[in-house]
Design a protein around this motif. Sequence first.
Motif, PDB file in Angstrom:
ATOM      1  N   MET A  83      26.223 -11.033  -5.943  1.00 23.72           N
ATOM      2  CA  MET A  83      26.409 -10.038  -5.011  1.00 23.72           C
ATOM      3  C   MET A  83      26.566  -8.626  -4.740  1.00 23.72           C
ATOM      4  N   GLN A  84      25.460  -8.271  -4.458  1.00 29.88           N
ATOM      5  CA  GLN A  84      25.097  -6.682  -4.370  1.00 29.88           C
ATOM      6  C   GLN A  84      24.692  -6.349  -2.979  1.00 29.88           C
ATOM      7  N   PHE A  85      25.824  -6.153  -2.693  1.00 31.54           N
ATOM      8  CA  PHE A  85      25.676  -4.841  -1.217  1.00 31.54           C
ATOM      9  C   PHE A  85      25.829  -3.786  -1.089  1.00 31.54           C
ATOM     10  N   ALA A  86      25.048  -2.867  -2.210  1.00 37.04           N
ATOM     11  CA  ALA A  86      25.053  -1.398  -2.600  1.00 37.04           C
ATOM     12  C   ALA A  86      24.743  -0.645  -1.582  1.00 37.04           C
ATOM     13  N   SER A  87      23.271  -1.267  -1.415  1.00 36.19           N
ATOM     14  CA  SER A  87      22.170  -0.877  -0.060  1.00 36.19           C
ATOM     15  C   SER A  87      20.905  -1.392  -0.050  1.00 36.19           C
ATOM     16  N   ASP A  88      20.610  -2.092   1.574  1.00 31.04           N
ATOM     17  CA  ASP A  88      19.258  -2.180   1.540  1.00 31.04           C
ATOM     18  C   ASP A  88      18.041  -1.621   0.682  1.00 31.04           C
ATOM     19  N   ASN A  89      18.499  -0.378   0.419  1.00 30.54           N
ATOM     20  CA  ASN A  89      17.360   0.427  -0.438  1.00 30.54           C
ATOM     21  C   ASN A  89      17.476  -0.166  -1.860  1.00 30.54           C
ATOM     22  N   TRP A  90      18.211  -0.841  -2.444  1.00 26.58           N
ATOM     23  CA  TRP A  90      18.797  -1.963  -3.676  1.00 26.58           C
ATOM     24  C   TRP A  90      17.243  -2.951  -4.087  1.00 26.58           C
ATOM     25  N   ALA A  91      16.624  -3.227  -2.721  1.00 26.55           N
ATOM     26  CA  ALA A  91      15.900  -4.532  -2.549  1.00 26.55           C
ATOM     27  C   ALA A  91      14.402  -4.016  -2.943  1.00 26.55           C
ATOM     28  N   GLY A  92      13.425  -4.703  -3.183  1.00 24.60           N
ATOM     29  CA  GLY A  92      11.946  -4.203  -3.551  1.00 24.60           C
ATOM     30  C   GLY A  92      11.249  -4.456  -2.681  1.00 24.60           C
ATOM     31  N   VAL A  93      10.150  -4.724  -2.151  1.00 21.40           N
ATOM     32  CA  VAL A  93       9.271  -4.790  -1.590  1.00 21.40           C
ATOM     33  C   VAL A  93       8.729  -6.049  -0.663  1.00 21.40           C
ATOM     34  N   ALA A  94       9.012  -6.098   0.331  1.00 22.83           N
ATOM     35  CA  ALA A  94       9.074  -7.594   1.254  1.00 22.83           C
ATOM     36  C   ALA A  94       7.264  -7.967   0.651  1.00 22.83           C
ATOM     37  N   GLU A  95       7.161  -9.485   0.370  1.00 22.95           N
ATOM     38  CA  GLU A  95       5.878  -9.997   0.740  1.00 22.95           C
ATOM     39  C   GLU A  95       4.826  -9.435   1.688  1.00 22.95           C
ATOM     40  N   PRO A  96       5.168  -9.114   3.193  1.00 24.42           N
ATOM     41  CA  PRO A  96       3.820  -8.790   3.871  1.00 24.42           C
ATOM     42  C   PRO A  96       3.645  -7.464   3.184  1.00 24.42           C
ATOM     43  N   VAL A  97       4.196  -6.453   2.484  1.00 22.84           N
ATOM     44  CA  VAL A  97       3.840  -5.049   2.190  1.00 22.84           C
ATOM     45  C   VAL A  97       3.151  -4.880   1.082  1.00 22.84           C
ATOM     46  N   MET A  98       3.894  -5.581   0.044  1.00 22.98           N
ATOM     47  CA  MET A  98       3.144  -6.128  -1.109  1.00 22.98           C
ATOM     48  C   MET A  98       1.781  -6.511  -0.543  1.00 22.98           C
ATOM     49  N   ALA A  99       1.221  -7.593  -0.024  1.00 24.67           N
ATOM     50  CA  ALA A  99       0.064  -8.032  -0.022  1.00 24.67           C
ATOM     51  C   ALA A  99      -0.670  -6.937   0.496  1.00 24.67           C
ATOM     52  N   ALA A 100      -0.044  -6.756   1.675  1.00 28.55           N
ATOM     53  CA  ALA A 100      -1.365  -5.374   2.439  1.00 28.55           C
ATOM     54  C   ALA A 100      -1.600  -4.229   1.007  1.00 28.55           C
ATOM     55  N   LEU A 101      -0.864  -3.650   0.070  1.00 28.20           N
ATOM     56  CA  LEU A 101      -1.223  -2.813  -0.707  1.00 28.20           C
ATOM     57  C   LEU A 101      -2.009  -2.996  -1.558  1.00 28.20           C
ATOM     58  N   GLN A 102      -2.062  -4.348  -1.439  1.00 25.56           N
ATOM     59  CA  GLN A 102      -2.787  -5.005  -2.845  1.00 25.56           C
ATOM     60  C   GLN A 102      -4.648  -5.580  -1.684  1.00 25.56           C
ATOM     61  N   HIS A 103      -4.495  -5.270  -0.923  1.00 25.39           N
ATOM     62  CA  HIS A 103      -5.274  -5.404  -0.257  1.00 25.39           C
ATOM     63  C   HIS A 103      -6.249  -3.968   0.545  1.00 25.39           C
ATOM     64  N   ALA A 104      -5.309  -3.059   0.138  1.00 24.65           N
ATOM     65  CA  ALA A 104      -6.151  -1.677   0.039  1.00 24.65           C
ATOM     66  C   ALA A 104      -6.436  -1.051  -0.416  1.00 24.65           C
ATOM     67  N   ASN A 105      -6.335  -2.227  -1.611  1.00 27.26           N
ATOM     68  CA  ASN A 105      -6.520  -1.364  -3.300  1.00 27.26           C
ATOM     69  C   ASN A 105      -8.326  -1.910  -3.310  1.00 27.26           C
ATOM     70  N   ALA A 106      -8.583  -1.909  -2.118  1.00 25.32           N
ATOM     71  CA  ALA A 106     -10.473  -2.384  -2.863  1.00 25.32           C
ATOM     72  C   ALA A 106     -11.459  -1.178  -2.052  1.00 25.32           C
ATOM     73  N   GLY A 107     -11.990  -1.162  -3.777  1.00 22.76           N
ATOM     74  CA  GLY A 107     -13.099  -0.030  -3.211  1.00 22.76           C
ATOM     75  C   GLY A 107     -12.017   1.353  -3.183  1.00 22.76           C
ATOM     76  N   LEU A 108     -13.503   2.410  -2.776  1.00 19.41           N
ATOM     77  CA  LEU A 108     -13.137   3.556  -2.591  1.00 19.41           C
ATOM     78  C   LEU A 108     -12.098   4.433  -1.050  1.00 19.41           C
ATOM     79  N   ALA A 109     -11.857   4.825  -0.880  1.00 16.71           N
ATOM     80  CA  ALA A 109     -12.103   5.800   0.670  1.00 16.71           C
ATOM     81  C   ALA A 109     -10.815   6.749   0.869  1.00 16.71           C
ATOM     82  N   PRO A 110     -11.836   7.454   1.681  1.00 19.99           N
ATOM     83  CA  PRO A 110     -11.360   9.339   2.149  1.00 19.99           C
ATOM     84  C   PRO A 110      -9.654   9.713   1.921  1.00 19.99           C
ATOM     85  N   ALA A 111      -9.397  10.557   0.995  1.00 14.25           N
ATOM     86  CA  ALA A 111      -8.656  11.297   0.599  1.00 14.25           C
ATOM     87  C   ALA A 111      -7.972  11.706   1.966  1.00 14.25           C
TER      88      ALA A 111
END
Lengths: 353, 353, 353, 353
Positions: D1-29
């Motif tokens: 019964m947590q309705f304090a904020s939408d900020n209490w939620a974590g990271v949605a699945e498509p976002v977490m997947a994209a983060l992992q996918h982006a973690n391959a190799g080096l990239a310009p800063a």
Amino acid sequence: MQFASDNWAGVAEPVMAALQHANAGLAPAYGGDDLTRAVERRFAEVFDHEVALFMVSTGGAANALALSALSPPWGMVVCHAESHIQMDECGGPEMFTGGAKLLPVPGPSAKLTVESVRAALRGFPERPPHGCPPSVLSLTQATECGTVYTPAELTALGALAREQGLRVHMDGARFANAVATLGCHPAEISWRAGVDVLCFGGTKNGAMAAEAVLFFDPGLARDFAFRRKRAGQLWSKQRFLAAQFEGLLAEDAWLQLAGQANAMARRLAEGLAAIDGVEIVHPCQINEVFVAFPDGVAEALRARGAAFYPWITPCDETGGRTQRLICSFASSADQVDAFLKATADCVAAARKA
Amino acid sequence: MQFASDNWAGVAEPVMAALQHANAGLAPAYGGDDLTRAVERRFAEVFDHEVALFMVSTGGAANALALSALSPPWGMVVCHAESHIQMDECGGPEMFTGGAKLLPVPGPSAKLTVESVRAALRGFPERPPHGCPPSVLSLTQATECGTVYTPAELTALGALAREQGLRVHMDGARFANAVATLGCHPAEISWRAGVDVLCFGGTKNGAMAAEAVLFFDPGLARDFAFRRKRAGQLWSKQRFLAAQFEGLLAEDAWLQLAGQANAMARRLAEGLAAIDGVEIVHPCQINEVFVAFPDGVAEALRARGAAFYPWITPCDETGGRTQRLICSFASSADQVDAFLKATADCVAAARKA
Amino acid sequence: MQFASDNWAGVAEPVMAALQHANAGLAPAYGGDDLTRAVERRFAEVFDHEVALFMVSTGGAANALALSALSPPWGMVVCHAESHIQMDECGGPEMFTGGAKLLPVPGPSAKLTVESVRAALRGFPERPPHGCPPSVLSLTQATECGTVYTPAELTALGALAREQGLRVHMDGARFANAVATLGCHPAEISWRAGVDVLCFGGTKNGAMAAEAVLFFDPGLARDFAFRRKRAGQLWSKQRFLAAQFEGLLAEDAWLQLAGQANAMARRLAEGLAAIDGVEIVHPCQINEVFVAFPDGVAEALRARGAAFYPWITPCDETGGRTQRLICSFASSADQVDAFLKATADCVAAARKA
Amino acid sequence: MQFASDNWAGVAEPVMAALQHANAGLAPAYGGDDLTRAVERRFAEVFDHEVALFMVSTGGAANALALSALSPPWGMVVCHAESHIQMDECGGPEMFTGGAKLLPVPGPSAKLTVESVRAALRGFPERPPHGCPPSVLSLTQATECGTVYTPAELTALGALAREQGLRVHMDGARFANAVATLGCHPAEISWRAGVDVLCFGGTKNGAMAAEAVLFFDPGLARDFAFRRKRAGQLWSKQRFLAAQFEGLLAEDAWLQLAGQANAMARRLAEGLAAIDGVEIVHPCQINEVFVAFPDGVAEALRARGAAFYPWITPCDETGGRTQRLICSFASSADQVDAFLKATADCVAAARKA
């Protein structure tokens, strides 16, 4: 024997007379008065160029506000390491610009050169958005060490600024002294040399509290009325700022007052140079004398009531021995001679001891 | 052959794992989560001292906000002329402090010394309220030139700061690399040496975007929650900042990652030093190698796909020839060796030409 | 028939005399002069309380700098929606405080009440670090609508401020007019009522450009010398700021000048109230009259050369019809009577049309 | 019964997947990576308009920086009295703009109207350089009270802004929720309605920490790279900001996530409305429900472990009784139903007591 500062002098007679004259009747507030307009026209005549005039009460405000009109908050102001904006404004330029960085450049006698500015810029390469992009070249005429830039030197620095995309600010707290020394037209060391904004000093030259920010390109002044207002620098009874400049600019009073101060300093410098063991640290070109006394002499002079300050800066090459003596329009030959005599006595006494 | 920056690397495995682990369920926002508290305790263990922890996303924010907690807006931050806060933050320290002045102090290999700091302070005497009073001594450990301060050097600088009434800020973007090199306890080069606030870097050492501002005197942190919030640096989902440090601090991952980067740089430096005509500009003490190649070699290496940046600063003594090569936790011996071979080839080719 | 502003008046005779008197000889700069010290003592006598005195040239600077000493950059200043700091300073308070928020509170005749302040605070609950914590209660005495707070009203507001942990700032640009009306001791409506800092106005009451920031708790003024300096508000020839207050405070000139302005406004208000169709919008308690004329009358008066401004604010209840008429120490009964006659004529003409 | 904020939620699945996918190799800063460029193009497609994209970590930074690009430091930002920039950013907008004034405008359900904005501007007439000139109209879509502006309402407000010379900023922390509710094209409630800069929220909608500042007129973004950098908001490993938006924007995940949150709030609102004595305070149009419970019920629900915050603002009309319940992409029907049951129980219990 007061040589502490030209700020210790009071208000010169032509300025006080203009203040009293301006006090007749009512006048629109906040710069809507006739005198403000007349003084703006007078400045345009003096400089032989259109100007947008903004008057404020202190040099600190004039310089910091002028810089804020020339630099974005993330910009960098290239200035001498001994400049007033770097050493004496308690961070006013940083505050009014919203955080611009001052890049202090060392060099002898408080003068920047094309070479020293180029070297400083080379060491701080633009790598947007990482480093602060240089935005302003700030020059002081006359300098903090009482030296002056020649028109040729300023023209070369102005050309460098244009080449590098920098605006040029001039701290002219003692601009009158420089003109009086150089004997040039004011335009030669301002807009003709590439200066965008000149802070034309009144206070050190006989005004009560009046500095003029002069924009030679009125387009640069577009927002300046807002900047001055929120800085608390818009006088409601602005006619009394205008009157001070009316008094100074009429009949070249500004040049006569500065000339008197310069002459007294020259007399002082020449007299001091003739005393064995007294070293003149910088060429005396305006109303200031920088001098290194033999050990114990500065203290002895102060004990006799003389007033002057030590001059300690990042570029000092005398091991902290430099003293600064300033003359003003109110200085007299008698006062200078009294000090010279006292110095000679103290030097002689020090030698015996 | 990518040696442009440790920021080109991605997220290290322990950090990514911690992020995923932290993503279970809901958690209070804005730092009310359990993980934040746990990481604060973990930092206290690592440093063997109570800490007040504030996490932000970038080193620029960490340093500028930390300085704003240590200096009044009219204060002066003494820092090296090549420091990141002076050269690379686009005026962030000036903005967040409300206009504090940075006083750049020159010196070899980006290191301040008791002597150079003393000289800088001597040249900028306190004359309240005219000059900005010095308020903070900012040290970078490891330095921008890849060198490290020894515990003894830091202790001496910390003592000088206390003597002069300055707070001590440490930019620790590569603090882990320094600890890995020195093999000392983190306390020795932080609070025991007089550091008040340490900006402990995560991002260059395998985090995604996480820097920790550590106050060793929580009293200094009294207002910091407000400062961080208005700077837009308080993450609503702060557990994901905490998780990055959880990943780094567990099982000394931070030291292993930094150690790997350091080792690769050492291999690189040693290999380069052995190539005739290649000059190592600064001692290689962490994960950076500063090198001056024979004419044409840097260009030839870039043409072969190598990535690295020139290193141009006010203190450069190589006439603009210095190049900076950085290794990261993701660098491998194969990559280093490939670059060494390419360098040897290019040098040989340059010699023939 | 000039009733545009008390700023249209010049310098009152006692002030001009004091300026001339102060112009004898040299004096230490930047507030080291004897006159500054004497005026600080004189203020302490007038207020029957120790004060730390800081003089500046404008009310905008006085108020904004005073607020910067009372509020952190993230604080919130509770003020009336029609207050000068909210409506007329071009954001100076926001700038000098480093970004503090002004919370405008509505209410009749520009007066805050315990109830309206409580309601405003209730609607902006403290949720650190999200909302700006309220830091200052800013009161204007006399108000922008020419009304005055009684000592009892101020005491109640001061008690509320203490209860809520707020400092109390008073914009006293027309403080003299309020004292002249109330006939109370200045202490009763300042420190005894809980005011921490009073900006005591000189300019509207016959000075040239002089406002005094008075700290009743010198501890709060600790940093103020730095703030004033970097704001470009430290006069080098400060004796000429001090002289203005010397002239005002000697022989109660300040109360006589304000009393004359008040009396002229009362005469004006009574005369206008007697003209059919002219509405007095706010009680005339000092030197200002707020009035709504019948249609066309304001324009007709201006056509006859009368000068006064419309008064448009968030709290206006006259549909934009309010005009503000201000008397000064320089106003005369003849001028007032001429305006009253012109008004009666214009009203009669408007009625016929 | 947590309705304090939408900020209490974590990271949605498509976002977490994209983060992992982006973690391959080096990239310009610092944004030199390919992913950043791809995401900018993707935003242009989504909005059917050229955009200049700047990613930062928090909504506070996005809004305050966006305002700083639209308003001079002396400008005035017209916003709702309940807007986030006014109530929740600890003065960030004032700081980043260099002191711009926020003018809070009241009105029901956190919505501005043409009439309320006109009235506010009328009460704050431009009198340069005294009052702050209005520079920006800031709109929140969806609003802080969970309501949405229709395209027609926004178009009318945008036209008013253009008429008055104001730029339009949109705080779109819950822009996705608004689009999901309205079912319109994103362009209709942004650039086509006159919005100059949209702060497109990611974090509340399933990102880890990612907000996008979108300039529809790239000319306005000219200096923004400097502003973002000095604010400490330029991520060195920026690919991990870009990845979050890649995850959100691919296959309309952003609309599905927002739609789920909206649907859960609707279920909650409808269920609560059906309970006798429970009052829905604002129309439920996105993922938020504002509700006034019978006495004692909020406390009883919290005692049972429910989490939600009171909602106290200047415009509250429920005497401080309003509670805010927020759903997120992670909310489920089961959770909502459990809360509804608990509420019904608590209401019944309260009635008996």
